[in-house]
Design a protein around this motif. Sequence first.
Motif, short mmCIF file in Angstrom:
data_model
loop_
_atom_site.label_atom_id
_atom_site.label_comp_id
_atom_site.label_asym_id
_atom_site.label_seq_id
_atom_site.Cartn_x
_atom_site.Cartn_y
_atom_site.Cartn_z
N ARG A 100 0.84 -1.29 -0.01
CA ARG A 100 0.06 0.03 0.07
C ARG A 100 0.76 1.38 -0.18
NH1 ARG A 100 -2.54 3.65 3.24
NH2 ARG A 100 -4.47 4.06 2.81
N ALA A 101 0.80 2.00 -1.15
CA ALA A 101 1.76 3.44 -1.31
C ALA A 101 1.45 4.08 0.06
CB ALA A 101 1.64 3.73 -2.58
N ALA A 102 2.43 4.99 0.59
CA ALA A 102 2.27 5.71 1.51
C ALA A 102 2.94 6.87 1.27
CB ALA A 102 3.25 5.20 2.95
N ALA A 103 2.71 7.95 1.84
CA ALA A 103 3.06 9.43 1.62
C ALA A 103 4.24 9.75 2.36
CB ALA A 103 1.89 10.20 1.79
N THR A 104 5.10 10.54 1.89
CA THR A 104 6.14 11.34 2.66
C THR A 104 5.52 12.59 3.39
OG1 THR A 104 7.06 12.45 0.51
CG2 THR A 104 7.93 10.35 1.04
N GLY A 105 6.44 13.22 3.84
CA GLY A 105 6.14 14.80 4.49
C GLY A 105 5.41 14.68 5.70
N TRP A 106 5.25 13.58 6.56
CA TRP A 106 4.72 13.52 7.82
C TRP A 106 5.65 13.92 8.85
CZ3 TRP A 106 -0.37 12.66 9.36
CH2 TRP A 106 -1.28 12.24 8.33
N GLN A 376 14.15 8.50 6.60
CA GLN A 376 13.67 9.74 6.13
C GLN A 376 12.49 10.52 6.41
OE1 GLN A 376 16.20 11.52 4.67
NE2 GLN A 376 14.80 13.39 4.52
N TRP A 377 11.33 9.46 6.67
CA TRP A 377 10.09 9.91 6.85
C TRP A 377 9.55 8.81 7.71
CZ3 TRP A 377 9.15 14.80 6.13
CH2 TRP A 377 9.75 15.62 5.10
N PRO A 378 8.35 9.07 8.61
CA PRO A 378 8.13 10.37 9.17
C PRO A 378 9.28 10.62 10.00
CG PRO A 378 7.02 8.80 10.32
CD PRO A 378 7.49 7.95 9.13
N ARG A 379 9.15 12.02 10.24
CA ARG A 379 10.07 12.80 11.05
C ARG A 379 9.73 13.07 12.51
NH1 ARG A 379 12.36 17.06 6.85
NH2 ARG A 379 13.54 15.56 5.40
N GLY A 398 -0.75 26.12 2.16
CA GLY A 398 0.03 26.05 0.97
C GLY A 398 1.20 26.50 0.92
N ALA A 399 1.87 27.02 2.08
CA ALA A 399 2.93 27.50 2.29
C ALA A 399 4.06 26.88 2.98
CB ALA A 399 3.07 29.08 3.32
N ALA A 400 3.71 25.58 3.20
CA ALA A 400 4.76 24.49 3.71
C ALA A 400 5.96 24.42 2.81
CB ALA A 400 3.85 23.19 3.80
N ASP A 401 7.07 24.34 3.37
CA ASP A 401 8.36 24.18 2.64
C ASP A 401 8.73 22.62 2.34
OD1 ASP A 401 9.69 23.12 5.00
OD2 ASP A 401 10.25 25.09 5.57
N GLY A 402 9.25 22.43 1.46
CA GLY A 402 9.61 21.05 1.01
C GLY A 402 10.32 20.17 1.99
N ALA A 403 11.14 20.81 3.21
CA ALA A 403 11.67 20.20 4.14
C ALA A 403 10.73 19.66 5.47
CB ALA A 403 12.64 21.04 4.99
N GLY A 404 9.60 20.27 5.36
CA GLY A 404 8.53 20.02 6.43
C GLY A 404 7.32 19.20 5.95
#
Length: 679
Positions: A100-106, A376-379, A398-404
């Motif tokens: 099941r594909a998960a998402a990064t960014g958490w 790498q994720w989640p952090r 919609g202002a979140a940066d790529g690092a977060g």
Amino acid sequence: MHISQIETTDLFLGPEGAPRQVVRVTLTVEQPTPPVSVRIDGPTVRTPEPVVTAALAAGESVTVEVGVQVAAPAPEGSWHRITVVAQTPAARVTADGELRAAATGWTVWMVSHFHYDPVWWNTQRGFTELWQQLPDVPGADRLRPPFVRTAFDLVRAHLDAARHDDDYRFVLAEIDYLQPYWNVFVDDRADLRRLLREGRVELVGGMYNEPNTNLTHPESTIRNAVQGIGYQRDVLGGDPRTAWMLDVFGHDPAFPGLMADAGLTSSAWARGPFHQVGAKRHTGDITRMQFPSEFEWLSPTGRGLLTAYLADHYVAGWGMERKETLDEAMAEAYAQYRELRKVAATRNVLLPVGHDHNIPSRWCTEIHRAWPQRYQWPRFRMGVPRDFFAAVRAELTGAADGAGTAGLAPAARRPSPQTRDMNPVYTGKDVSYIDTKQAQRATETLLLDAERLATLAMLLGDRYPSEALDKAWRLLSYGAHHDAVTGTESDQVYLDLLAGWREAHELAGTAWRDAAAGLAAHVDTEGGGQAVLLVNSLSWARDGIARIRLRYPAPGPAGVVVRDETGADLPAVAEGLTRHDDGSIAEVDLSVPASAVPALGYRVLRVATDDQRATVEAARADAVPARPVTGWSATSGPRRSATRPSRWMPTRAEAVPCAASWTAAPAVTCCARTGSATN
């Protein structure tokens, strides 16, 4: 050799630019086996770097984490066929499964805290400094968990943790322990202010304590915030932004609007509306919640706060502290993340790491450092509420940066608006120890009445009793605590609290009596009979029932009559009538209707006895009309003295001293004077 388990996770290995989702594969061998290479293949899945185990002994099982890449597009939640291949130079086994594909960014924000009750089953003295010296609980020190300390020890322990570990961050909240600590431990002031400047400690709450606002007057909530924000900002040097109401048993629907007006921007709490410990702990299913854990909590005014509901309670992260090793603590933290993310509004999870009266967790900073070495994720990051809410807002706008929050769509969205009052929680607290609720509300009503009358009296030259009224409000703030006014406290605490409510009521009553007598000195009460001054403290005209207590020495009158300014007789109900031996009246309570008392104004009634009837009739032509606030005027020349009984009953007009009572003061207040203005 065989593959006994395939588990899809939402963990990701690095590198950051090409993250690989982790699939856990468990191998079991029946005989000694050389190192095994494990990879995962599939139509849309590949393994950039197979994992190689160490040599395995007979009967041994091992779980490896294989990082795979899923070909785009692979939206979160999509399913992909996979084949796990495990091989040695002499053997090869496979097993089919699904990924099941998960998402990064958490990001999981670990917020270290301790919940403190100034009163509960222990007294404030016990919880703050001594703990074990509790009169009605012998051996109380043996009953506390090993991680529990008094407030003085707790503040010092968390400060020491921050001094010794640059990664440690935590929150401090309530004035009922901060103020005594600040006053006693002067040497810690500089370090606390330094940590505040560095953003490593945040003062939260913005209130004196954690009040149960659905049982108190909104003005008590306002004064609680004034006291809390004022001390945290102007004395300690903090910048409170989050209403930290972790353990409160019920919330006033107006609370978020009042806090927004006070300058706060967010709130966090753990009880209500999903039972007292949250949907997860109550039902076992966190998805029983009806909206995300982060939402816009709106008051009837339309103003509100971005709010985080702690869906697994404020002790959610303390399970890590109960583990013996770092690996076990990391596994517990990950398990909490997997639950809490199900109801998160964004890819940010607030994980409170604390309990009741707890020392710093030994694992939170270790996880903060060790986690990025593996994944790498989640952090998992140490943070404070300000960090969490900033990240939530950044993603929502919609202002979140790529690092977060990598890979997020830039479109702005609004958190779910919720207008409910977040009740009921602990319905028993609304009825148990009912006298605590009556004491709180009676004193609030009397105190508000006293403030208005004292303000009018000040405009006419009296001194405003600011010190007494301020102390009364602080006592009410203390009593509004969720383990005070609710009735959840022990017997010893209950007795201590009663003294506070009594003192607040006496302070308010004294201010009321002094203000009423001061105002009476500016009213023309000359004429026949005994004058009764009716004062309306509200900003609109109103009717009400005035109670007048009359006492007469022997021989008393045979009868009395109450008349208005025009001389018209008013209907009256007599109660508590006692007579002298000769049959004349000794004491009587009269209830009479008071109509159209002007806003912030007054009316003068007269009580006449049989022998005063003729005098009262003659005074009709000089009757004093009902007067609004503009009728209060300073007298020229020497000020007329007022009859000022030494002790008045704030709910009654009276002609003689009488005892105070717990009965709430009416909006139409009364005081009685004799007919002469100079006696």
